[in-house]
Enzyme design. Sequence first.
Site: not given
Ligand code: BDP
Length: 719
Positions: A310, A379, A412, A229, A343, A186-187, A384, A406, A355, A562
């Site tokens: 998410e 984060k 990404e 995920n 997290r 992922e990413r 994000d 984080e 958000r 989004w």
């Molecule tokens: C977002 C990403 C997604 C990640 C999410 C995360 O697009 O793929 O699952 O962060 O940090 O920026 O959980």
Amino acid sequence: MNRLFHTLVATLLAALIGSPECLHAEDGYKLWLRYTPVEVEHQAVLQERVTAILGPDTAGAGAQAAIDELQRGLQGLLSRQVPVSRELKAGAIVIGTPQESPLIGTLDLPLGQLGKEGYLIKSLEIDGKATTVIAAESDTGLVYGAFAFLQLIQSGQPIQSLDLAESPKVDLRLLNHWDNLDRTVERGYAGQSIWDWWRLPDFLDPRYTDYARANASVGINGTVLNNVNASPDVLSARYIAKAAALARVFRPYGIRVYLSVRFSSPVDIGGLDSADPLDPAVRAWWLEKAREIYAQIPDFGGFLVKANSEGQPGPQNFGRSHADGANMLAEALRPFGGIVMWRAFVYSQDDPEDRVKQAFDEFKPLDGEFASNVLLQVKNGPLDFQPREPFHPLFGMMPKTPLIMEFQITQEYLGFSTHMVYLGELYEEVLNTDTFSRGEGSTVARVIDGSLFGHAISGMAGVANIGVDRDWAGSIFGQANWFAFGRLAWDPERSAGAIADEWLRLTFSNDPQFVETARKLMMRSREAAVDYMTPLGLAHLMGTGHHYGPAPWVSDLSRPEWNPVYYHNANREGIGFDRTGQGSNAVAQYAAPLKNLFSSLDTVPDVYLLWFHRVPWNYVMRSGDTLWQELVEHYDNGVAEVMAMQSIWASLKPFVDQERFDKTARFLAIQLREATWWRDACLAYFIRQSGLELPPGVRPPAETLEYYRSLEFPHAPGN
Ligand code: BDP
């Protein structure tokens, strides 16, 4: 005579290898551990000062890894073998812990104050012989010391009178892999996952050892193997065995293994009908699972959890809080010494609140509720991983909870692996920011290293940019971001410029002209990306799903937050997100001086203007230009900067081998094309929204807005 001959041969060799014609092709696999022969002027000294390696009588696996690395590195650097010896000779590298090496034991070195992972490198005369001592309390410290010693030589530093003492300021220095069990990432923009899950545990790719070496060389001491995920299968017996095999490879290098877990695992793979954290059967299941893991991985680090975020399941599915969920897992891991990294990246589709405020609102009230082996992983910014965000207001506002920073190393939102964006600069900006939460000097760095609130444990995590590509990161300069992350996790107060300098020396050349020019190139690269993507505090303008390229026009996604339009609100009247008291009041989540600073148009830094304020297009900026003029200038500047980066890189050709030079040059061409695309598409859209014309003399977008809107990227990587 013999000596003279040697020097002559070495000089000739080095002259040959050092000359640009002979720079051989390099694919980047060796990262910053290239160990190419040192410059001629250092050879005589090294001839005398590096004659043998005197290890401990009985070396543990870690000490042995350190000795092997010394041998490997010195062989490359000095073009000769440096033997491991049993007796003390002049010029020996004496390496060991006081426990394993009686000789080190007699030296009475102040190792105690360096902690478990610290090391000391000292030039010492022992029995009348000049030696270099590398000593530590633990084998991991020896590994770090060995790498540090090699890096000194690699970067052309004098080694005759060393007196270094180093220890990490942060306890947990972790990579987070967003790697799936089917090897997609992922990413990830550097090919498939480096974990060949299918062939594990029977086949151990030698690359795993090189991975451990590279991480240890920058002080990284843990790795979360799988995506946040998370698939529940990672906790099945088969996969635990696979993780255990990796843990065995990493152990000598001081690297522990951690896993991301899915909160609903007791239901998914455990046959229970609930994952309620207060249900005794659920608690028993996790405890048993922990026991099973520790039986195979005695030094297992713990769990990373993305819950109620998410679409991931979490304690709130059962009417429980994040603290209930985290503490239940913490209880299961506690008997074995494990930790939970929970997290804070949560936001909800049902919450109409801004958000960027939601995580703070959710977690701040839970300060003090978490078990002592829980850390909250936050984060760097409240949205994000955008090209620029203000720091996350939770830093400094949860005094009773240790927070892990984080960062994202994978790019990404920063052009994937083809844009040169030196993230050391971004990390430094965040870490150096003063939160003012305990008065002046309460920097994010001091929250993270635990010193501000006196936490016993501290951590920093980086979402890895590593894959199976030969150069690991998908690009040569992407390697610098992994390197910089490691260095800053070791010491969050180090300067990004100094780290760039170091990386360049180890990765390319010590030539001062090269290092100085290339450092400047790196240091301006992040601001360039901000300019051509999201200047003046804009954010979240990227394409849907894959996050590739610009799409500020998107407004039809099911969840409001989004949509890019949610963030910029551009229309005839103006642009920006009002987060002052008149708007969402997100400013109130920051300590008093910052709250006021961000609230007022007179004091808000330009770089955060549209993050905190909504202003009319003709708003007059500090420069005297209107907002619209200045926005256009930033977009133009971003593109111009990439052109400048291209020509700087071209000027560095004499210093770089063909393969790495060409790859970087080609990537810069992609970057220029995409920077231009970002600029043109965003300006075309903002012209339409504002009804304004471009200032005189400004180049109009190459294509129509409709054209940019029509672009689709069904097979973009990492999605
Ligand atoms: C977002 C990403 C997604 C990640 C999410 C995360 O697009 O793929 O699952 O962060 O940090 O920026 O959980």
